[in-house]
Design a protein around this motif. Structure first.
Motif, short mmCIF file in Angstrom:
data_model
loop_
_atom_site.label_atom_id
_atom_site.label_comp_id
_atom_site.label_asym_id
_atom_site.label_seq_id
_atom_site.Cartn_x
_atom_site.Cartn_y
_atom_site.Cartn_z
N GLY A 107 -2.41 -0.42 -9.18
CA GLY A 107 -3.06 -1.52 -8.48
C GLY A 107 -2.69 -1.63 -7.02
N VAL A 108 -2.44 -0.48 -6.37
CA VAL A 108 -2.00 -0.47 -4.98
C VAL A 108 -2.97 0.38 -4.15
N GLU A 109 -3.35 -0.15 -2.99
CA GLU A 109 -4.20 0.57 -2.04
C GLU A 109 -3.47 1.81 -1.54
N VAL A 110 -4.23 2.85 -1.16
CA VAL A 110 -3.63 4.10 -0.68
C VAL A 110 -4.30 4.55 0.62
N VAL A 111 -3.47 5.04 1.54
CA VAL A 111 -3.96 5.71 2.73
C VAL A 111 -3.44 7.15 2.65
N VAL A 150 -4.96 1.02 9.47
CA VAL A 150 -5.35 -0.11 8.61
C VAL A 150 -5.60 -1.38 9.42
N LYS A 151 -5.41 -1.27 10.75
CA LYS A 151 -5.69 -2.38 11.68
C LYS A 151 -4.86 -3.62 11.40
N MET A 158 0.86 -1.18 0.00
CA MET A 158 0.00 0.00 0.00
C MET A 158 0.90 1.23 0.00
N LEU A 159 0.32 2.32 -0.47
CA LEU A 159 1.01 3.60 -0.46
C LEU A 159 0.48 4.45 0.67
N ALA A 160 1.38 5.11 1.36
CA ALA A 160 1.01 6.12 2.34
C ALA A 160 1.30 7.46 1.68
N ALA A 161 0.30 8.33 1.58
CA ALA A 161 0.44 9.64 0.96
C ALA A 161 0.41 10.69 2.05
#
Length: 156
Positions: free
Chosen positions: A107-111, A75-76, A56-59
């Motif tokens: 295709g990567v989740e982002v927070v 994200v638990k 995942m990416l942290a922005a």
């Protein structure tokens, strides 16, 4: 000026207007902000992390650092920084270390850090160390409808 192909195609598919800002080579997003003459708080630094479910990416703002404990709580599940080889295998059309925060293009989740939520203008890496992409904050949020938003950073 070079814009990563995946990023350009993603922005074009979403019909999002953007402007490219060329600047001197910058090794960090803080340097990129200064070279481009834009506030660090409006420049997004993308950090790739991993957990048991994948990547995942942290922005976060360039003026901040990702706080892995806060991100893990958001994200638990526990997360850790991804390796350089992981980054290169996912972001194949980007120069080493030049990650755009638009995970959907890869295709990567982002927070997304909540500090970015109220910004009227945002800037992020275009896939090299010489180009920032400028979009409105509203358009950035439209590009990331599934992203989580949480306080995941600490000031430098």
């Amino acid at each position: 000026m070079a814009l990563a192909t995946s990023l350009q195609q993603f922005l074009d598919r979403q019909s999002i207007p953007y402007r490219l800002i060329e600047h001197a080579h910058a090794a960090t997003m803080r340097e990129a902000a200064h070279c481009a003459g834009v506030p660090e708080a409006c420049v997004i630094k993308a950090v790739l992390v991993e957990d048991d479910d994948g990547f995942m990416l942290a922005a976060v703002p360039a003026s901040c650092d990702v706080e892995l404990t806060r991100l893990s709580r958001a994200v638990k599940r526990p997360v850790e920084l991804a390796t350089e080889s992981d980054i290169m295998s996912l972001f194949t059309d980007c120069v080493r270390g030049a990650l755009p925060p638009l995970g959907s293009a890869y295709g990567v989740e982002v927070v997304v850090d909540r500090r970015l939520d109220a910004m009227a203008d945002l800037y992020f890496e275009g896939g090299d160390h010489r180009t920032l992409v400028h979009v409105t904050g509203e358009d950035f949020r439209r590009l990331m409808p599934e992203a989580r938003h949480a306080r995941i950073s600490v000031m430098h």
